[in-house]
Motif scaffolding. Structure first.
Motif, short mmCIF file in Angstrom:
data_model
loop_
_atom_site.label_atom_id
_atom_site.label_comp_id
_atom_site.label_asym_id
_atom_site.label_seq_id
_atom_site.Cartn_x
_atom_site.Cartn_y
_atom_site.Cartn_z
N PHE A 147 -6.11 -5.61 10.34
CA PHE A 147 -5.82 -4.37 11.05
C PHE A 147 -6.62 -4.32 12.35
CE2 PHE A 147 -5.30 -3.57 6.51
CZ PHE A 147 -3.99 -3.10 6.48
N ARG B 93 -8.20 -17.85 3.37
CA ARG B 93 -7.45 -17.39 2.21
C ARG B 93 -6.16 -18.17 2.03
NH1 ARG B 93 -7.03 -12.93 -0.83
NH2 ARG B 93 -4.94 -12.24 -0.35
N LEU C 132 -15.34 -13.27 -0.37
CA LEU C 132 -14.55 -12.44 -1.29
C LEU C 132 -13.06 -12.67 -1.10
CD1 LEU C 132 -16.49 -9.04 -1.34
CD2 LEU C 132 -16.16 -10.62 -3.24
N GLY C 133 -12.69 -13.16 0.09
CA GLY C 133 -11.28 -13.50 0.31
C GLY C 133 -10.90 -14.79 -0.40
N LEU D 2 -7.27 -8.33 -1.54
CA LEU D 2 -8.07 -9.51 -1.85
C LEU D 2 -8.20 -9.72 -3.35
CD1 LEU D 2 -10.92 -9.22 0.80
CD2 LEU D 2 -8.73 -10.38 0.99
N PRO E 218 -0.52 -5.24 -4.70
CA PRO E 218 -0.97 -5.89 -3.46
C PRO E 218 -1.60 -7.26 -3.71
CG PRO E 218 -1.63 -3.58 -3.44
CD PRO E 218 -1.01 -3.85 -4.79
N TRP E 219 -2.38 -7.38 -4.81
CA TRP E 219 -3.12 -8.63 -5.02
C TRP E 219 -2.25 -9.79 -5.48
CZ3 TRP E 219 -4.09 -3.92 -7.21
CH2 TRP E 219 -3.73 -3.74 -8.55
N PRO F 138 -12.27 -13.46 -5.50
CA PRO F 138 -12.56 -12.02 -5.51
C PRO F 138 -13.85 -11.68 -6.23
CG PRO F 138 -10.75 -12.54 -6.99
CD PRO F 138 -11.04 -13.79 -6.22
N GLY F 139 -14.44 -12.62 -6.94
CA GLY F 139 -15.72 -12.35 -7.58
C GLY F 139 -16.82 -13.17 -6.94
N PHE G 199 -15.99 -5.12 4.76
CA PHE G 199 -16.82 -4.21 3.97
C PHE G 199 -18.18 -4.11 4.67
CE2 PHE G 199 -14.04 -6.24 0.74
CZ PHE G 199 -13.29 -5.12 0.42
N PHE H 282 0.83 -1.21 0.00
CA PHE H 282 0.00 0.00 0.00
C PHE H 282 0.86 1.25 0.00
CE2 PHE H 282 -2.47 -3.15 2.63
CZ PHE H 282 -3.18 -3.62 1.54
N ILE I 257 -9.93 -7.88 -5.37
CA ILE I 257 -11.28 -7.51 -5.86
C ILE I 257 -11.09 -6.33 -6.80
CG2 ILE I 257 -13.62 -6.89 -5.20
CD1 ILE I 257 -12.95 -7.97 -2.42
N ASN J 204 -7.69 -0.52 0.14
CA ASN J 204 -6.53 -1.37 0.40
C ASN J 204 -6.94 -2.82 0.55
OD1 ASN J 204 -4.75 0.71 0.28
ND2 ASN J 204 -4.51 0.96 2.49
N LEU J 205 -8.01 -3.00 1.31
CA LEU J 205 -8.50 -4.35 1.54
C LEU J 205 -8.87 -5.00 0.20
CD1 LEU J 205 -9.26 -6.36 3.69
CD2 LEU J 205 -11.50 -5.25 3.88
N ALA J 206 -9.59 -4.23 -0.61
CA ALA J 206 -10.01 -4.76 -1.91
C ALA J 206 -8.80 -5.09 -2.78
CB ALA J 206 -10.92 -3.75 -2.62
N ASP J 207 -7.79 -4.23 -2.72
CA ASP J 207 -6.57 -4.49 -3.48
C ASP J 207 -5.95 -5.81 -3.04
OD1 ASP J 207 -6.59 -2.36 -5.12
OD2 ASP J 207 -5.10 -1.18 -4.03
#
Lengths: 334, 204, 560
Positions: free
Chosen positions: B79, B148, B96-97, C451, B70-71, B100-101, B85, B50, C453, C446-449
């Motif tokens: 954290f 994950r 989603l973990g 994972l 990151p992915w 991702p879809g 979400f 990040f 998504i 960040n979380l989405a990145d």
């Protein structure tokens, strides 16, 4: 140069399309009010197609300016054969573009208030500018331009802007024809009576006049014909002015690059026949360009007689319009 | 094996920069110690991708990963808060973990339910994060982390502010994960967390 | 990358290409259109005399007047819009609040000639309101002149400004409001701490939007301006084209207009750009704020009541004028009704795709805005304003050159109309979607990145559930603007198959005033239905995986 080649390519593509059709298509660039469902267009199309073994196609563009603009952009590749919807205010400028060709047809049976021998433009109707008033609000309208100008300021009128509208330009020329160089002063006096100067006839007629905002609006002497014949009301009448009324003639012309010139000339000839003209009085709400005899609707007998026909040569108009407009602006803004 | 070599970073301005240098084996846990502002979160953000470092390298199993987005990095972060979400329910958050879809097999859905049950959240699939307590939310986040199955866990004060019972439970979960081969980078103020979980220390 | 088990199967549309390409295509298309249009006008005409710009007192006056009325109209529209938005925010229990919102949305998309007719009926010389003012307050209200221009512009734009500002104000999380009220923040301090930060990011965009609308206004200014003193650049452009065929002059004036509005947008975009950098956890969903409206209860309600009347009276006038003849059409011989229905179907078959296209292009542009390249970002902020700044005649010429074979051909023509209408609505849809789209906070991103998504998945799971309401509203605006459009459809001219606005103009042009009033009413009713329908869609059942949630509680948890 890029544009030229784009145009050329596009032109090739579209002419190929046009030739793929067996039956000849005659394309007429015109104005929306002519081609609309209520306009004379549809009936005229039907009548002409019956005798020509062709398809008549209207492309409606917003104004004479748009028609010429489109012709210019299309250049030699245009599909337009005839333009219909220019008038005496714009035809000189149109002539100067060099996009139009002489019509070469006989104008013998024309029945206009003026002599017409123009070799390029074929008149299809005419009318007089006049102030239309609401008899319920204004039982005694002014009987002359002078009386209107000298009327008390609480008489309000609606006019159209000569920079954007045909009747607006008509009034400018009307004042000019009556007052010559004194037009500026007269405009200044008139300006106190002008409630609004609208962009178009529709804006003034629909939004203001019919909402009762002012009892008088600049329009055509033929306007009451529609109200009398179709709305069946005598409420709205045109005021006859002693000085006479300014003439507008609407014209059609042959496009120089037309690929169907003979057919186009047939159409121009057709314009001057009853088959075309009988649709003009009530559908275009103008006078026909030929004598229709008994076919002229009866309400046309009840319209005002203009007395004197005022008319300035289109060539002079083209030359002077800008100066006259400026004079008008100065008079109005002061 | 995670190797962080001469990793340098400074925020713009005249602030002093940081330099990080350590290694971490599979199945091990390193605790990052230091007061607030000493760079703990900065390090975890650098690892997660990040933030991007000014110099230095990050490698996993001998391969450079510091230029990966990151992915594509082998990490999962947890954290102190904001791990879920908020507009998505618990099952979706975890799912989603895994994909991702959210293209989940029946089997995967069953694993989500089993794992939730194993942390005492049986039947919570359709709850929204807003309906959960802080401890429950962290447990959901950890369940997602475990499912994950990324090799490295980046934990930034994951247990701060939770009650004693919740912490005990989560300690167990993390120890089990460690025992199964996960490497853990832990930033925590709490000495008990460090004692229970960490094998080595990095003082900033 | 195969060295560790990667859970990130690639998401569809996640390559950077998909962030940049559609947006670049739209931006590039708009720029090409403008350049082609301007280029063609200049190329085929005499060289325009540029010195005329500063030597001609007429043009100087025109530019001065255009600026003056636009500044006044914008200032009043924004101020009124803001006051109304704040009042609506505080008075969440105001009876008829929903209806008022729908009417606020409606006013912008009303065809000018219809709205002006309504305004004239309410505030003109013969109107009851005017006569009351004269009789009871001895105030001689005169609609014609700067009064009327500003009144009409405020009628169109204050509701738009209010609607967008309300959307931003509603996105302030409830806890922040609660903290503010716990601290006893009142008046100025509450504004400083809560309201101002919420509207600051959108205000420049809304301001530029309203200013451009007023700057390029045309028919309103001429109808209500009272005389040729009220002339805008757009009038001068039209004049040059229509009667003088002076394309060079037209192009020159169009460039002046483009420069003035363009500079404003560049300026606004800079402000906008910096505001965008501060990460804040804001919510896109409308968070009903705790009802703390007691303090302003009376004044707020009076304001809302007055504003409702201001917007409603012209609509009532349109209703009163059109209802008798609409009844005649409906119960008459059927032919008129058939025409009306056919025109409606045609209109909707253009307007719905236009709305969808407009929303899609807005999203493409927003996608371009997520790329961290300042130039692209700025491009994505600027180009959507082009349809507003460039006179239709220039766009029409550009279009003609770029898409020539399709023009004049009815079937392709209608598809093109939908496309162009969509682009014309872009400045509005974009303004509505911008903040909600950016509303995802840094932690979630960040979380989405991490994972993975990305691309379509991010859209589906993160943006879509949070943007349903704004998307529906944007769709409604796009559809509504297209439904009421006359300008673009006129370029393609197909009189035999009129849409509703074309039908309206045809009827007016042929003296069918009563019929036109009926069509106008029908059109207004259709527009109203569009907004009601899409608003209902925006609120109805959420997609699977999400739930209708108490957003207020959600926000509290988050900020606790």
């Amino acid at each position: 140069m890029l544009f030229r080649s784009v145009l050329l390519l596009a032109g090739l593509a579209s002419s190929a399309l046009a030739f793929a059709d067996n039956q000849t298509t005659l394309t007429v660039y015109t104005q929306p009010s002519f081609a609309a469902e209520w306009g004379p267009g549809p009936a005229i199309k039907q009548a002409f197609e019956k005798k020509c073994d062709c398809t008549l196609r209207y492309v409606a563009l917003e104004s004479g300016g748009d028609i010429l603009q489109r012709l210019r952009l299309e250049g030699a590749s245009t599909n337009a054969d005839v333009v219909l919807g220019l008038d005496t205010g714009t035809m000189e400028t149109a002539r100067q573009t060099g996009l139009l060709a002489p019509h070469d047809i006989s104008l013998d049976n024309l029945d206009l208030p003026i002599d017409w021998t123009d070799s390029m433009f074929v008149p299809y109707d005419y009318g007089y500018f006049a102030f239309v008033y609401d008899t319920q609000k204004l039982p005694n309208p002014p009987t002359s331009l002078e009386a209107l100008i000298n009327a008390p300021d609480d008489l309000k009128i609606i006019i159209e802007d000569p920079r954007t509208s045909t009747p607006g330009l008509g009034l400018l020329l009307w004042m000019r024809a009556v007052y010559g160089d004194k037009a500026g002063e007269k405009w200044q006096k008139l300006s106190h009576k002008i409630l609004a100067t609208t962009k178009s006839w529709s804006d003034g007629y629909f939004s203001l006049f019919m909402n009762g905002e002012a009892p008088m609006i600049l329009s055509y002497s033929t306007s009451p014909a529609y109200h009398m014949a179709v709305d069946k009301t005598d409420r709205y009448q045109a005021a006859r002015f002693d000085e006479g009324h300014y003439l507008q003639v609407e014209v059609a012309a042959l496009v120089k690059t037309s690929r169907h010139k003979d057919l186009a000339r047939d159409f121009l000839k057709f314009i001057l026949t009853p088959g075309f003209q009988q649709h003009i009085p009530l559908k275009n709400v103008m006078y026909p360009a030929i004598d229709l005899g008994d076919d002229l609707p009866a309400v046309f007998d009840r319209l005002i007689e203009p007395g004197k026909t005022l008319y300035i040569d289109p060539a002079v108009v083209a030359q002077q319009r800008k100066a006259w407009l400026n004079q008008w602006l100065n008079a109005m803004i002061q | 094996m995670l190797e962080v070599r001469q990793l340098e970073f400074r925020y713009t301005g005249d602030q002093p920069g940081w330099r990080f240098d350590f290694t971490l084996a599979r199945g091990a846990c390193i605790a990052i110690n230091g007061p607030s502002g000493s760079g703990k979160s900065t390090l975890l953000n650098l690892l997660g991708g990040f933030l991007s470092a000014d110099a230095g390298t990050i490698s996993w199993d001998g391969q450079r990963i510091d230029s990966l987005p990151p992915w594509h990095r082998p990490f999962t972060s947890v954290f102190q808060e904001h791990n879920l979400f908020e507009h998505l329910d618990v099952q979706t958050n975890i799912g989603l973990g895994m994909h991702p879809g959210l293209r989940l097999t029946k089997d995967q859905k069953a694993r989500i339910s089993d794992s939730l049950a194993s942390v005492g959240l049986a039947g919570y699939e359709r709850r929204l994060p807003g309906d959960l307590s802080g401890g429950q939310r962290q447990r959901v986040a950890l369940v997602r982390t475990l499912l994950r199955s990324q090799p490295v866990l980046l934990l930034d004060e994951p247990l701060t502010g939770l009650d004693e019972q919740a912490r005990k439970g989560l300690h167990q979960l993390l120890l089990a994960q460690k025992a199964s081969g996960s490497a853990i980078v832990l930033a925590s103020h709490d000495s008990e967390d460090r004692e229970v979980l960490a094998d080595s220390q990095l003082n900033l | 990358m195969a060295a560790f088990p990667s859970t990130t199967s690639t998401a569809p549309l996640s390559r950077p290409f998909w962030h940049t390409f559609p947006g670049l295509l739209v931006s590039g298309g708009l720029i090409a259109l403008t350049l082609a249009g301007l280029g063609a006008l200049i190329w085929q005409a005499r060289q325009p005399d540029i010195s005329e710009l500063w030597n001609s007192p007429y043009l100087r006056n025109v530019i001065a007047f255009t600026l003056r009325q636009a500044v006044i109209s914008t200032a009043i529209s924004l101020a009124l819009g803001l006051l109304v938005a704040l009042a609506l925010l505080r008075q969440s229990a105001f009876p008829g609040r929903k209806a008022l919102l729908r009417i606020m949305e409606l006013s912008l998309v009303l065809p000018t000639i219809v709205a002006v007719s309504g305004l004239v009926a309410c505030y003109g010389r013969e109107a009851t309101v005017t006569q009351w003012l004269g009789h009871w307050l001895s105030y001689e209200w005169n609609l014609y002149g700067i009064n009327g221009i500003v009144l009409a512009h405020v009628f169109f734009n204050a509701p738009l400004a209010g609607r967008i500002l309300l959307q931003s104000l509603e996105s302030v999380p409830a806890p922040r409001r609660r903290v503010a009220s716990q601290l006893g923040l009142r008046g100025w301090w509450h504004w400083r701490a809560v309201d101002w930060p919420a509207i600051r990011p959108v205000l420049p965009g809304v301001g530029a939007l309203v200013f451009t609308l007023c700057f390029t206004s045309f028919a309103i200014i001429m109808t209500l301006g009272g005389g040729p003193g009220a002339t805008t650049l757009e009038v001068a452009i039209y004049q040059a084209l229509r009667f003088e065929f002076d394309f060079g002059q037209a192009a020159m004036l169009a460039v002046v207009q483009l420069i003035i509005c363009g500079l404003l947008w560049v300026f606004m975009v800079r402000g906008d750009f910096s505001a965008n950098l501060s990460p804040q956890r804001s919510f896109s969903g409308a968070i009903p704020r705790p009802n703390c409206g007691t303090a302003h209860r009376v004044t707020d309600r009076l304001l809302l009541l007055a504003f409702s009347l201001f917007l409603l009276l012209p609509l009532i006038a349109i209703l009163a004028r059109g209802l008798p003849s609409l009844a005649e059409v409906v119960f008459g011989d059927g032919k008129a009704l058939q025409q009306l229905i056919a025109a409606s179907l045609r209109s909707f078959s253009i307007a719905l795709p236009a709305g969808a296209f407009s929303v899609a292009t807005a999203l493409a542009i927003l996608g371009l805005g997520t790329i961290r390249i300042p130039a692209l970002k700025r491009l994505s902020n600027l180009t959507p304003a082009i349809p507003l700044m460039v006179p239709p005649i220039v766009l029409g010429t550009g279009l003609f050159l770029l898409l020539r074979p399709g023009l004049g051909d009815a079937s392709q023509g209608l598809a093109l109309v939908a496309l162009i209408n969509g682009l014309m609505a872009l400045p509005f849809t974009l303004q509505l979607l911008k903040e909600p789209f950016r509303g995802l906070d840094r932690a979630s991103l960040n979380l989405a990145d991490q994972l993975g998504i990305l691309g379509w998945y991010r859209w589906r799971w993160l943006h879509w559930p949070r943007m349903r309401a704004p998307l529906s509203l944007a769709m409604a605006y796009g559809t509504g603007l297209s439904l009421g459009d006359f300008g673009v459809i006129a370029l393609f001219g197909s009189p035999a198959q009129p849409t509703l606005p074309v039908l309206l103009y045809q009827q007016m042009g042929s003296y069918r005033v009563e019929l036109a009033a009926a069509t106008a009413l029908w059109l207004v009713a259709s527009l109203f239905l569009v907004f009601i329908g899409f608003n209902a869609l925006g609120r109805s059942g959420a997609p699977s995986g999400t739930k209708q949630l108490s957003l207020e509680r959600l926000a509290e948890m988050r900020h606790a």
